[in-house]
Design a protein around this motif. Structure first.
Motif, PDB file in Angstrom:
ATOM      1  N   ASN A 239      83.522  77.327  43.465  1.00  0.00           N
ATOM      2  CA  ASN A 239      82.572  77.020  44.635  1.00  0.00           C
ATOM      3  C   ASN A 239      82.623  75.544  44.967  1.00  0.00           C
ATOM      4  OD1 ASN A 239      81.690  78.165  47.287  1.00  0.00           O
ATOM      5  ND2 ASN A 239      79.784  78.973  46.129  1.00  0.00           N
ATOM      6  N   PHE A 240      83.508  74.943  44.817  1.00  0.00           N
ATOM      7  CA  PHE A 240      83.429  73.430  44.848  1.00  0.00           C
ATOM      8  C   PHE A 240      84.521  72.953  45.533  1.00  0.00           C
ATOM      9  CE2 PHE A 240      85.088  69.412  43.070  1.00  0.00           C
ATOM     10  CZ  PHE A 240      84.140  68.665  43.391  1.00  0.00           C
ATOM     11  N   GLN A 241      84.436  71.970  46.416  1.00  0.00           N
ATOM     12  CA  GLN A 241      85.719  71.428  47.110  1.00  0.00           C
ATOM     13  C   GLN A 241      85.635  69.723  46.911  1.00  0.00           C
ATOM     14  OE1 GLN A 241      88.769  71.770  47.140  1.00  0.00           O
ATOM     15  NE2 GLN A 241      88.680  73.773  48.203  1.00  0.00           N
ATOM     16  N   HIS A 242      86.950  69.165  46.762  1.00  0.00           N
ATOM     17  CA  HIS A 242      87.131  67.921  46.875  1.00  0.00           C
ATOM     18  C   HIS A 242      86.889  67.129  48.294  1.00  0.00           C
ATOM     19  CE1 HIS A 242      87.460  67.494  42.390  1.00  0.00           C
ATOM     20  NE2 HIS A 242      88.518  68.485  42.516  1.00  0.00           N
ATOM     21  N   GLU A 243      86.271  66.081  48.571  1.00  0.00           N
ATOM     22  CA  GLU A 243      86.395  65.267  49.529  1.00  0.00           C
ATOM     23  C   GLU A 243      87.735  65.015  50.123  1.00  0.00           C
ATOM     24  OE1 GLU A 243      84.136  64.593  51.717  1.00  0.00           O
ATOM     25  OE2 GLU A 243      85.414  62.904  52.936  1.00  0.00           O
ATOM     26  N   ASN A 244      88.022  65.262  51.453  1.00  0.00           N
ATOM     27  CA  ASN A 244      89.330  64.854  51.997  1.00  0.00           C
ATOM     28  C   ASN A 244      89.224  64.262  53.358  1.00  0.00           C
ATOM     29  OD1 ASN A 244      89.183  67.081  53.299  1.00  0.00           O
ATOM     30  ND2 ASN A 244      91.012  67.784  52.807  1.00  0.00           N
ATOM     31  N   GLY A 245      87.805  63.896  53.729  1.00  0.00           N
ATOM     32  CA  GLY A 245      87.576  63.415  55.048  1.00  0.00           C
ATOM     33  C   GLY A 245      88.409  62.023  55.464  1.00  0.00           C
ATOM     34  N   PHE A 246      88.950  61.368  54.597  1.00  0.00           N
ATOM     35  CA  PHE A 246      89.578  60.264  54.819  1.00  0.00           C
ATOM     36  C   PHE A 246      91.096  60.675  55.126  1.00  0.00           C
ATOM     37  CE2 PHE A 246      89.093  60.699  50.206  1.00  0.00           C
ATOM     38  CZ  PHE A 246      90.316  60.923  49.843  1.00  0.00           C
ATOM     39  N   LEU A 247      91.440  61.678  55.088  1.00  0.00           N
ATOM     40  CA  LEU A 247      92.872  62.247  55.396  1.00  0.00           C
ATOM     41  C   LEU A 247      92.921  62.993  56.802  1.00  0.00           C
ATOM     42  CD1 LEU A 247      93.994  63.917  52.266  1.00  0.00           C
ATOM     43  CD2 LEU A 247      94.756  61.581  53.048  1.00  0.00           C
ATOM     44  N   GLN A 304      98.067  64.163  55.912  1.00  0.00           N
ATOM     45  CA  GLN A 304      99.031  64.984  54.662  1.00  0.00           C
ATOM     46  C   GLN A 304     100.027  65.654  55.577  1.00  0.00           C
ATOM     47  OE1 GLN A 304      96.277  66.993  52.047  1.00  0.00           O
ATOM     48  NE2 GLN A 304      97.826  67.321  50.454  1.00  0.00           N
ATOM     49  N   GLU A 305      99.973  66.316  56.372  1.00  0.00           N
ATOM     50  CA  GLU A 305     100.920  66.914  56.964  1.00  0.00           C
ATOM     51  C   GLU A 305     102.245  66.263  57.354  1.00  0.00           C
ATOM     52  OE1 GLU A 305      98.661  70.040  59.967  1.00  0.00           O
ATOM     53  OE2 GLU A 305     100.689  69.514  60.440  1.00  0.00           O
ATOM     54  N   PHE A 388      94.565  65.231  47.918  1.00  0.00           N
ATOM     55  CA  PHE A 388      95.766  65.640  48.247  1.00  0.00           C
ATOM     56  C   PHE A 388      96.126  67.128  47.498  1.00  0.00           C
ATOM     57  CE2 PHE A 388      99.674  63.887  50.302  1.00  0.00           C
ATOM     58  CZ  PHE A 388      98.890  63.171  51.182  1.00  0.00           C
ATOM     59  N   ASN A 389      95.188  67.255  46.347  1.00  0.00           N
ATOM     60  CA  ASN A 389      95.405  68.669  45.476  1.00  0.00           C
ATOM     61  C   ASN A 389      94.566  69.677  45.700  1.00  0.00           C
ATOM     62  OD1 ASN A 389      98.033  68.296  43.704  1.00  0.00           O
ATOM     63  ND2 ASN A 389      97.154  66.226  43.801  1.00  0.00           N
ATOM     64  N   ARG A 390      93.850  69.766  46.990  1.00  0.00           N
ATOM     65  CA  ARG A 390      92.960  70.731  46.992  1.00  0.00           C
ATOM     66  C   ARG A 390      93.706  72.122  47.013  1.00  0.00           C
ATOM     67  NH1 ARG A 390      88.251  69.144  51.244  1.00  0.00           N
ATOM     68  NH2 ARG A 390      88.605  71.191  51.903  1.00  0.00           N
TER      69      ARG A 390
END
Lengths: 551, 551
Positions: A239-247, A304-305, A388-390
């Motif tokens: 129940n945890f996610q890495h930050e990717n707002g900068f992408l 990322q896309e 990048f690896n979420r």
């Protein structure tokens, strides 16, 4: 064309030397390769360049071209040459006179010739017409999110698929599948006239993944389910996610393109033997190894896309440009299978581009290109890697990450195989789909649109293709592991942006082998010394994501 | 393909109704149109998109495609249908059952079929191979500026051209030319076996300008020489030139493109049924009326070049997009001739774009686009008009203005006709060229490179094409005069940028007529009520340039 494809030769082939027969054959096979190259170019043009009003005209052009191709593929001269070569092969005369690449050319061309001639033209036309209707019906059904609107058309597609498989099986294509069918009939006490579709799915898979056995698929996929379902559940449970707002946010398309467009050349793609354009759906066309055109797309709000699709397609493109030059324009120089092709794109997209060494080189360049984005400037290499690896289970296959993707495939594989072989009915599909989605990814499908209606494949009569996506993943990891052993300083190379070492290794070990081997299984065995093994793929994912999600 | 092109029909054609025969024919003719559309697209792609390493692969693709096209063009089924239709036409049965457009389809298709089947495949191949060699030799000779290096190859081209004309004449193509030949033989007391090439040139012209008689060319061109040589001399004698410095210098290509690219659409070109790109050589491709692609180019230091080539090609493109929709994909919808095609481009390039009304609308837009160019801002409409209409004799055809251009053509026409018909020898060409250049334009040719080696045409076996350039000029003026009578407020429309009125008039009066008429002469007669008349062209030039140069 030195040998005319439309008028039978007057010479008695049995008296000709094998070398003469082979040389005549090569002329026909090269002509076939050239004309198919035109079809590929027209396909590219339609997606990238063609003005919209030309749709009907292009369909007419393609139809006349397809007819010309079909005439060449089924020409009596070609057939006579191939059957005479096969007669000599069965008599043990070929292998002393032809090398393994030349032998492979005859094997592949004979199989293609038989497949083309086995299914009657009427049936081919019926399939084309039914497919057009099914595709329209699918679009409407998806719009309405109502599987029942598509069901009768899918029924018809299954019927037609079985019909064409029937012709092939009876004509001697896919001996293995015929044995499965006969065994099943015997076990059930059925005659040759009774309906029995066991083994049929393997024939469908064979069109995309030549020589790959269904019992191998079953083993590989069962192992993946056993190991990946718990891994996915574990990640979800964190129940945890890495930050990717900068992408995310406003990434100017032109600046993205400027940045990403340099990667194919860095990977070794020859810009004098291909192009890079933009299109709605990313793809790689293969008109010729000297004319490989990839198309990518960028999303304004998601960095990322774009880079992912460019690098994925460039992976395909390297395979096409890397075809064996000695056997150029003949079948043995073609990519081995759809799964091996996918392994080449996933190799670069996942194993290279999702790695820390890759971003060691690339992140500073990205920060330079988007110097005005503060949150991006602040991101460390580690943060970037994690972003990048979420992993995030999703209902939609096309949005899936590398951990969950296989579950989407296995679900489809199980359903389409059961459909074709008669173990389930079309009406069972939605419930089965939804149950499997719950079991594999823990997700509830609320609408057919987000479930069994999301993919175009079945609506255009494509069954047996889905497994190639996951075979591609399994192949890619086993190939990558082997590459790491062969190139000890691989990570250092990547971290310096020296991707060409890897590309040259792939050229030599995969691309130039073309269709020399009879299946992806055989290629992997020869290349790595071990049979294809899905546990390597599981190990890669488990180790990587145990660290990333601190499991 | 509903009717198979490769297997002869088993039905007895003589018992079928004409309508049934015609409908079967149309299926074959449409297939032929579709596959030729592919060849056109490949040509466009090669010049605009193809990566450079793909040159050999593309040549192979084109060669296989050409072979497939040739098979369709010479298919026995097509031949049988056409000959049966022709039998009925000669029996007077056709005209009551088919309309003039349908009759024209049979006429054109029969002629094409006979031409394709008359020249043996061996000869076609020999021509292709000799042409490749001649083209290389021409490049080297031009580089060295030495005609003698090209002479033996030109000799061969003339020989091969005569050979293929011979097959056509004996096979009944160009009845008129055969009569000329027979008359000449009779006058000289020659037998059918003796060499005599009188009338041969007309057959060559006929490939590009169907139905156009050589005696008409002689009259038209003699009139032009009589009137234009003195006009050119008079302008030269003034020893005065209009200022055009504001058209030179650094014109940013992107800004030029932004400006010029809007004109095709303004002229009525449908951007949903075509494209506009840049390429080294401007051209217009015709894959299909719904897919017309024009390519233009810009010169950094010369504004006039870019807009001229865009508008010229757009003129061609409107003809292609304007094909008759009712007879789409059949021969009668095709442009009538190369000369009529050229008339459509020259119509816009010269009669519209070199006019004051056009620049009344356009000059303010140009000044807006290049607001930073002071000398341009200072130029008045009159000055601009004079600058765009400078006359200056030059050695190079491609640099010629509308007054001197015809002299370049007539010179080539006279030489190539005399060569083909045996009145001069290849070795005579340079001296003859230089003498005519002196006589027509008052210029001394100092080098073969700037004289008889400047054009590619002869090196690729194209003879009889040159006259179409000047026919295009003559057609264009007569058509324009007629348009002015039909559209009284034409100048006011142009001055407001309302070009569509003219485009619609051309659609109805020229484009949609397609190949209904048997020659450009016939089209002009029907359209304007008068025979083609070069004095109208002379009058246009004389009046215009008497004012411009105050003669």
């Amino acid at each position: 064309m030195t040998v005319s494809a439309s008028t039978p030769s007057s010479t008695d082939l049995t008296t000709e030397s094998t070398r003469v027969l082979y040389d005549q054959l090569v002329v026909l096979l090269k002509d076939l390769s050239h004309i198919k190259g035109i079809a590929s170019l027209l396909g590219w043009d339609q997606l990238v360049m063609m003005p919209k009003n030309a749709l009907d005209a292009r369909a007419n052009q393609m139809s006349v071209l397809d007819a010309a191709i079909h005439d060449m593929e089924t020409s009596p001269v070609l057939g006579a040459l191939l059957e005479e070569c096969e007669r000599r092969r069965l008599g043990g005369q070929l292998s002393s006179e032809l090398n393994p690449y030349e032998m492979a050319n005859i094997r592949i061309a004979l199989k293609a010739y038989r497949e083309e001639t086995l299914v009657p033209k009427d049936v081919v036309r019926e399939i084309a017409s039914a497919t057009a209707k099914a595709n329209s019906a699918w679009k409407e059904a998806r719009e309405a999110s109502d599987f029942s609107k598509f069901a009768p058309f899918l029924e018809e597609q299954v019927k037609l698929a079985r019909q064409s498989v029937g012709y092939k099986l009876n004509g001697g294509v896919c001996e293995e599948a015929r044995k499965i069918n006969q065994k099943a009939r015997a076990a059930l006490g059925l005659s040759d006239k009774d309906e029995c579709y066991k083994g049929y799915y393997q024939v469908l898979v064979d069109s995309f993944e030549p020589g790959f056995k269904d019992d191998r698929l079953q083993v590989l996929f069962a192992d993946l389910k056993r190991d990946l379902i718990p891994l996915i559940a574990k990640i979800k449970a964190k129940n945890f996610q890495h930050e990717n707002g900068f992408l995310k946010g406003d990434f100017d398309i032109k600046r993205q393109a400027e940045f990403s467009d340099k990667f194919p050349a860095r990977m070794g793609f020859d810009m004098d033997a291909g192009r890079l354009d933009e299109s709605t759906h990313p793809f790689c066309s293969n008109s010729h190894p000297t004319d490989v055109r990839l198309a990518t797309r960028y999303a304004l709000d998601n960095f990322q896309e774009g880079i992912t699709s460019t690098i994925h397609e460039a992976g395909h493109a390297l395979y096409e440009q890397g075809r064996n030059k000695e056997y150029i324009d003949t079948p043995v120089s073609s990519p081995l299978s759809v799964g091996i092709h996918e392994s080449q794109s996933l190799f670069w997209e996942r194993l290279v581009m999702l790695s820390k060494p890759f971003w060691t080189y690339t992140l500073p360049l990205l920060k330079e290109q988007f110097a005005d984005r503060e949150n991006l400037q602040a991101a460390s290499l580690d943060q970037f890697y994690l972003a990048f690896n979420r992993v995030e289970p999703t209902l939609i296959r096309l949005e899936a990450d590398e951990v969950t993707y296989s579950m989407h495939i296995i679900l489809r594989y199980e359903i389409e195989k059961a459909l074709v072989e008669g173990d389930i009915q079309v009406a069972d599909v939605p419930a089965l789909w939804n149950a499997k989605m719950k079991e594999y990814l823990g997700l509830d499908v609320t609408e057919d649109r987000l479930g069994c209606l999301q993919d175009i494949h079945w609506s255009i009569g494509i069954m047996g293709y889905f497994p190639t996506y996951t075979l591609g993943s399994i192949y890619s990891v086993q190939i990558y592991n082997h590459a790491r052993e062969s190139i000890p300083d691989l990570d250092e190379n990547l971290a310096k942006g020296e991707f060409h070492v890897l590309k040259e290794w792939l050229n030599k070990n995969v691309h130039e082998k073309g269709s020399l081997h009879e299946s992806g299984d055989d290629l992997i065995l020869e290349l790595t010394g071990k049979p294809l093994d899905s546990s390597l793929y599981v190990k890669y994912l488990t180790e990587k994501y145990t660290t990333i999600y601190d499991l």
